[in-house]
Design a protein around this motif. Structure first.
Motif, PDB file in Angstrom:
ATOM      1  N   CYS A  48       0.829  -1.209   0.000  1.00 32.56           N
ATOM      2  CA  CYS A  48       0.000   0.000   0.000  1.00 32.56           C
ATOM      3  C   CYS A  48       0.866   1.263   0.000  1.00 32.56           C
ATOM      4  CB  CYS A  48      -0.932   0.004   1.211  1.00 32.56           C
ATOM      5  SG  CYS A  48      -2.226  -1.268   1.145  1.00 32.56           S
ATOM      6  N   LYS A  80      -9.766   0.029   3.685  1.00 36.51           N
ATOM      7  CA  LYS A  80     -10.048  -1.341   4.083  1.00 36.51           C
ATOM      8  C   LYS A  80      -9.795  -2.288   2.910  1.00 36.51           C
ATOM      9  CE  LYS A  80     -13.662  -0.062   7.412  1.00 36.51           C
ATOM     10  NZ  LYS A  80     -15.099  -0.225   7.763  1.00 36.51           N
ATOM     11  N   GLY A  81      -9.671  -3.568   3.230  1.00 41.08           N
ATOM     12  CA  GLY A  81      -9.529  -4.561   2.175  1.00 41.08           C
ATOM     13  C   GLY A  81     -10.787  -4.676   1.337  1.00 41.08           C
ATOM     14  N   TYR A  82     -10.630  -5.090   0.092  1.00 45.43           N
ATOM     15  CA  TYR A  82     -11.733  -5.253  -0.852  1.00 45.43           C
ATOM     16  C   TYR A  82     -12.438  -3.922  -1.153  1.00 45.43           C
ATOM     17  CZ  TYR A  82     -11.139 -10.255  -0.124  1.00 45.43           C
ATOM     18  OH  TYR A  82     -10.610 -11.518  -0.045  1.00 45.43           O
ATOM     19  N   PHE A  85      -6.293  -5.060  -1.185  1.00 45.88           N
ATOM     20  CA  PHE A  85      -6.572  -6.277  -0.415  1.00 45.88           C
ATOM     21  C   PHE A  85      -5.657  -6.258   0.802  1.00 45.88           C
ATOM     22  CE2 PHE A  85      -7.216  -7.123  -4.890  1.00 45.88           C
ATOM     23  CZ  PHE A  85      -8.433  -7.784  -4.952  1.00 45.88           C
ATOM     24  N   LYS A  86      -6.188  -6.574   1.964  1.00 45.94           N
ATOM     25  CA  LYS A  86      -5.389  -6.585   3.178  1.00 45.94           C
ATOM     26  C   LYS A  86      -5.130  -8.016   3.658  1.00 45.94           C
ATOM     27  CE  LYS A  86      -4.806  -2.159   3.736  1.00 45.94           C
ATOM     28  NZ  LYS A  86      -5.303  -1.394   4.896  1.00 45.94           N
ATOM     29  N   SER A 114      -6.083 -12.105   0.953  1.00 42.36           N
ATOM     30  CA  SER A 114      -5.693 -11.773  -0.417  1.00 42.36           C
ATOM     31  C   SER A 114      -5.182 -13.030  -1.095  1.00 42.36           C
ATOM     32  CB  SER A 114      -4.600 -10.701  -0.419  1.00 42.36           C
ATOM     33  OG  SER A 114      -3.372 -11.247   0.053  1.00 42.36           O
ATOM     34  N   ASP A 140      -0.535  -8.045   2.052  1.00 46.24           N
ATOM     35  CA  ASP A 140      -1.193  -6.863   1.504  1.00 46.24           C
ATOM     36  C   ASP A 140      -0.946  -6.828   0.001  1.00 46.24           C
ATOM     37  OD1 ASP A 140      -2.021  -6.126   3.995  1.00 46.24           O
ATOM     38  OD2 ASP A 140      -0.673  -4.400   4.201  1.00 46.24           O
TER      39      ASP A 140
END
Length: 454
Positions: free
Chosen positions: A28, A47-49, A71-72, A76, A81
């Motif tokens: 990230c 946040k993820g997604y 994606f976190k 994933s 990440d």
């Protein structure tokens, strides 16, 4: 700490969309250095997604508009990440975005490194990881279904079922031998043999399906052979769907081998249209005839073509004699014309005979069914677990050999301690197959065959 890796994950060519995948602890942060969202959102805080629309920059120069999808870990593909930057497709733009990402802290991913990290992080087993490349390279519906089944764990389920039986058996044998004072049920040799025989049967079924699966993935080298002017080139063009070979009424038109890969139903065929097999004084044609005979001897499948409208010739008989014990079928061509051929003689030589008009396409379905029966794919079920690689086949074969050795040891009255050691060898082979007990060298070799972006 693992380095953060990046690569282009879409095909190397012009397209509507290009995806640059970044994976690692700093994914990230690296992506944020090149991406600016229109909303002002910062990728490390998302946040993820979730996704953001914005622009991609190389320093002060704007490269393109893009979407960043976050994606976190651990949710994933790689278990790390991950950020995927989707920009406009094309060689220049995607490479320029990747270059900017690499300048800001990422390193180039090696072949298969994303999937390798997924395996090492426990996101998938080795058999599921190998199925990823089979999905990418699938040539037809059946091979794609088989690869998907393996990726979803169908092969792993079968291997685990056999392994669990062997583990329970070995545990019982060890406990009974090591703790005689405990009230552990005595080992019954008949029950032990039945258990090992069931494991042998399951592993044998897996191995028996391997060749059919390999045909569906890789195809089969197929030679179209016959004397001149029986319709070999017309058959080649029918299967190819285009005029690949020259078709004339002049015998000997095809002087060399013409090759094409086609799909016959779901079976990939690597077709070779060879020179007509006949006696000739033409030195060039004679070379072609010898090459044709050599291909017939080495082929994985031979389609021997005969002219239904003419009597059986000595050249036809020479070809039939070449096909003794070969994987072959007779294609009785030109069925749209009045019949003159002695088909009984041919059926006495070859088990599989198909009547076809290569000109009209009549009989093509019967040809497809006959080929499937010869290469062993007629009853192949892609939804079952299928051994997909030579590595997997060798591991399964070693496990089966150990199981059979254990059966022989029990029947010969060998001590149960020795039987236990043999069963443990079978268990180790299955653990190598699934990747639960595998060397770093094997892992590196498996993923070296992957494309870089996967």
């Amino acid at each position: 700490m693992e380095q953060t890796i990046a690569a282009i994950s879409t095909a190397n060519g012009v397209g509507g969309l290009g995806v640059i995948r970044i994976s690692g602890e700093n994914a990230c942060t690296v992506a944020q250095k090149v991406f600016r969202s229109v909303s002002g959102k910062l990728l490390p805080e998302m946040k993820g997604y979730t996704a953001a629309f914005g622009t991609v920059w190389d320093g002060d120069e704007k490269i393109d508009e893009a979407v960043a999808l976050v994606f976190k870990a651990p949710h994933s593909y790689t278990g790390e990440d991950v950020v995927e930057i989707s920009c406009h497709g094309g060689l220049y733009v995607t490479k320029r975005v990747l270059r900017a990402v690499l300048k800001n802290g990422a390193v180039s991913a090696q072949a298969g490194e994303f999937t390798k990290r997924a395996f090492l992080n426990g996101k998938m087993g080795l058999t599921e990881a190998e199925a990823v490349m089979d999905i990418i390279s699938a040539r037809g519906k059946q091979s794609a279904r088989a690869a998907l089944s393996c990726m979803e764990g169908k092969l792993r389920e079968q291997i685990d079922r056999v392994r669990d039986r062997l583990v329970n058996t070995a545990a019982h044998l060890s406990a009974w031998a090591d703790y005689p004072e405990e009230e552990i049920p005595q080992v019954d040799n008949n029950h032990l043999t039945d258990t090992l025989t069931a494991c042998d049967r399951e592993l044998s079924n897996l191995l028996n399906r391997y060749d059919a699966g390999r045909v569906m993935r890789e195809g089969v080298d197929t030679v179209i052979a016959g004397r001149p002017n029986v319709g070999k080139s017309t058959l080649m063009n029918l299967l190819s769907g285009c005029e690949r070979s020259i078709v004339t009424s002049v015998p000997g038109t095809t002087r060399d081998i013409i090759e094409e890969t086609v799909m016959l139903g779901e079976i990939p065929l690597h077709l070779s249209d060879t020179a007509g097999i006949r006696l000739t004084d033409d030195p060039v044609e004679k070379i072609g005839v010898e090459r044709a005979k050599d291909r017939v001897r080495k082929a994985g499948l031979v389609m021997a073509v005969f002219d239904s409208s003419q009597s059986l010739s000595e050249e036809d008989k020479v070809l039939l004699d070449l096909l003794t014990d070969a994987p072959a079928l007779a294609v009785i061509n030109k069925t749209d014309l009045p019949p003159q051929l002695d088909t009984d003689y041919i059926q006495g030589k070859l088990q599989h005979v198909v009547f076809l008009s290569a000109l009209t396409g009549s009989g093509a379905k019967e040809l497809e069914e006959a080929v499937a029966e010869i290469v062993g794919t007629s009853s192949w079920d892609p939804s079952q677990g299928v051994l997909a690689t030579e590595r997997q086949r060798m591991a399964a074969e070693m496990a089966r050999d150990s199981v059979r050795e254990a059966i022989g040891a029990v029947q010969a009255g060998i001590t149960l301690d020795a039987v236990t050691v043999i069963i443990e060898e079978a268990i180790n082979s299955l653990l190598e197959l699934t990747g639960e007990r595998v060397t770093e060298t094997v892992v590196d070799k498996v993923f070296a065959h992957f494309c870089v972006g996967k």
